[in-house]
Enzyme design. Structure first.
Site, PDB file in Angstrom:
ATOM      1  N   GLY A  38       0.984  -9.486 -13.836  1.00  0.00           N
ATOM      2  CA  GLY A  38       0.543 -10.046 -12.552  1.00  0.00           C
ATOM      3  C   GLY A  38       1.297 -11.321 -12.241  1.00  0.00           C
ATOM      4  O   GLY A  38       0.950 -12.383 -12.747  1.00  0.00           O
ATOM      5  N   CYS A  55      -6.114   1.346  -8.811  1.00  0.00           N
ATOM      6  CA  CYS A  55      -5.259   1.266  -7.623  1.00  0.00           C
ATOM      7  C   CYS A  55      -6.113   0.876  -6.418  1.00  0.00           C
ATOM      8  O   CYS A  55      -7.111   1.532  -6.125  1.00  0.00           O
ATOM      9  CB  CYS A  55      -4.558   2.590  -7.343  1.00  0.00           C
ATOM     10  SG  CYS A  55      -3.615   2.478  -5.801  1.00  0.00           S
ATOM     11  N   GLY A 112       6.792  -6.884 -12.760  1.00  0.00           N
ATOM     12  CA  GLY A 112       6.977  -5.950 -11.645  1.00  0.00           C
ATOM     13  C   GLY A 112       7.665  -6.629 -10.480  1.00  0.00           C
ATOM     14  O   GLY A 112       8.874  -6.565 -10.319  1.00  0.00           O
ATOM     15  N   ALA A 168       0.890  -1.166   0.000  1.00  0.00           N
ATOM     16  CA  ALA A 168       0.000   0.000   0.000  1.00  0.00           C
ATOM     17  C   ALA A 168       0.920   1.205   0.000  1.00  0.00           C
ATOM     18  O   ALA A 168       1.107   1.877   1.018  1.00  0.00           O
ATOM     19  CB  ALA A 168      -0.924   0.002   1.204  1.00  0.00           C
TER      20      ALA A 168
END
Ligand code: RRO
Length: 323
Positions: free
Chosen positions: A247, A131, A269, A69
């Site tokens: 992902g 997001c 990522g 987060a």
């Protein structure tokens, strides 16, 4: 093995795309990702105003994935233009495309931010409508319904009709194909699927959520099968729209599976956390070696392969029992 990847009006040097966020918006790191083998690099999403992001802890490796987060820290759209201009200049000799990612709090501001970032002339825009980490400030992500996702898409296309638009979708929706169809209908040129999956972790000794924001987004290996399913469903819904399948891709074989699900390019990522900065090169080279060893001459050769009729010869139905 040439990995050239046609993507909209571009030909990317490879199908590997640096996903938004993992390396921030430093022009030098975006250039490093391009040098490491990415065909396109995505900047950290920028918004209307500068933001510090959330208070620590903002990211944890919980074993099967990451939970973050970060809270959209960014310098604000106006300053972001300078960073994107610098990145564009650094990328020029690599052939990699620059994807400028952005978010906003309202439909109108999505259009405004897109118009500001367009001054840097990125190759592509990415509207981050998914997001998971600003729920308490902005409410439900725009990716949650077909109507709000389409409204953002229309606003951005109206503000910046001349730069192709990628819309980044969220996994936590019952029918991601319907959302994809709605944004394509509203003018999106491509889809990025998916953002992280909302989740949380609790430290049982203190009884406290581990992240300061309490909730976060799951990425890494735990996200991979979810992303693959989403890409598969989006390709079924909008078969002519390019998808950046993102992902949990950690290996070249993961990248191959993503292409087979219907992706045209593959976002990477969290693999940088798991395999280090060389992850981008490793995944690209593993994909090239896998294609080569299986007699495929390009990433496009395996595009959407998993949508063919199942090969029952691999799983034969039992022969009838002779009477
Ligand atoms: O900054 C973040 O907390 C963040 C963003 Br903008 C996003 O799109 N996805 C995510 O997992 N974290």
């Amino acid at each position: 093995m040439p990995l050239l990847t046609p993507f909209l009006h571009l030909t990317l040097p490879s199908p590997i795309v640096l996903a938004s966020g993992i390396w921030g918006t430093s022009a030098a790191l975006l250039a490093r990702a391009a040098a490491a083998g990415c065909g396109a690099v995505t900047s950290k999403s920028a918004g209307p105003e500068p933001r510090r992001g959330h208070v620590n802890p903002t990211c944890i490796d919980w074993g099967a994935g990451l939970l973050n987060a970060i809270g959209l820290p960014n310098p604000g759209a106006t300053h972001e233009v300078d960073i994107l201009r610098e990145a564009k200049a650094e990328l020029a000799h690599t052939g990699a495309a620059l994807i400028a990612s952005f978010f906003a709090d309202t439909v109108e501001n999505f259009g405004r931010v897109a118009a500001i970032l367009a001054q840097a002339q990125p190759d592509l825009l990415e509207a981050n409508i998914s997001c998971p980490n600003v729920h308490s400030e902005f409410g439900e992500p725009f990716a949650a319904t077909a109507q709000s996702a389409a409204a953002v898409t229309r606003a951005v296309k109206q503000a910046v009709p001349h730069i192709p638009l990628i819309v980044k979708l969220a996994p936590d929706t019952p029918n991601i194909g319907r959302i994809a169809a709605a944004v394509v209908d509203a003018g999106a040129d491509a889809i990025c699927a998916i953002n992280t999956m909302p989740g949380m972790l609790i430290d049982v000794e203190s009884g406290q959520p581990i992240l300061h924001n309490r909730r976060g987004g799951v990425s890494g290996p735990a996200l991979f099968p979810i992303a693959l399913r989403c890409v598969y469903e989006i390709h079924q819904a909008v078969p002519n729209t390019p998808i950046i399948g993102t992902g949990g891709v950690t290996t070249g074989k993961d990248a191959a599976a993503m292409l087979m699900a219907g992706a045209t390019a593959v976002g990477v990522g969290s693999a940088i956390h798991y395999r280090g900065p060389d992850a981008l090169t490793l995944i690209r080279d593993e994909l090239a070696a896998w294609l080569d060893s299986h007699g495929h001459d390009s990433p496009a050769a395996i595009h959407a392969l998993a949508h063919r009729e199942p090969r029952y010869d691999l799983h034969p139905t039992p022969a009838p029992i002779p009477k």
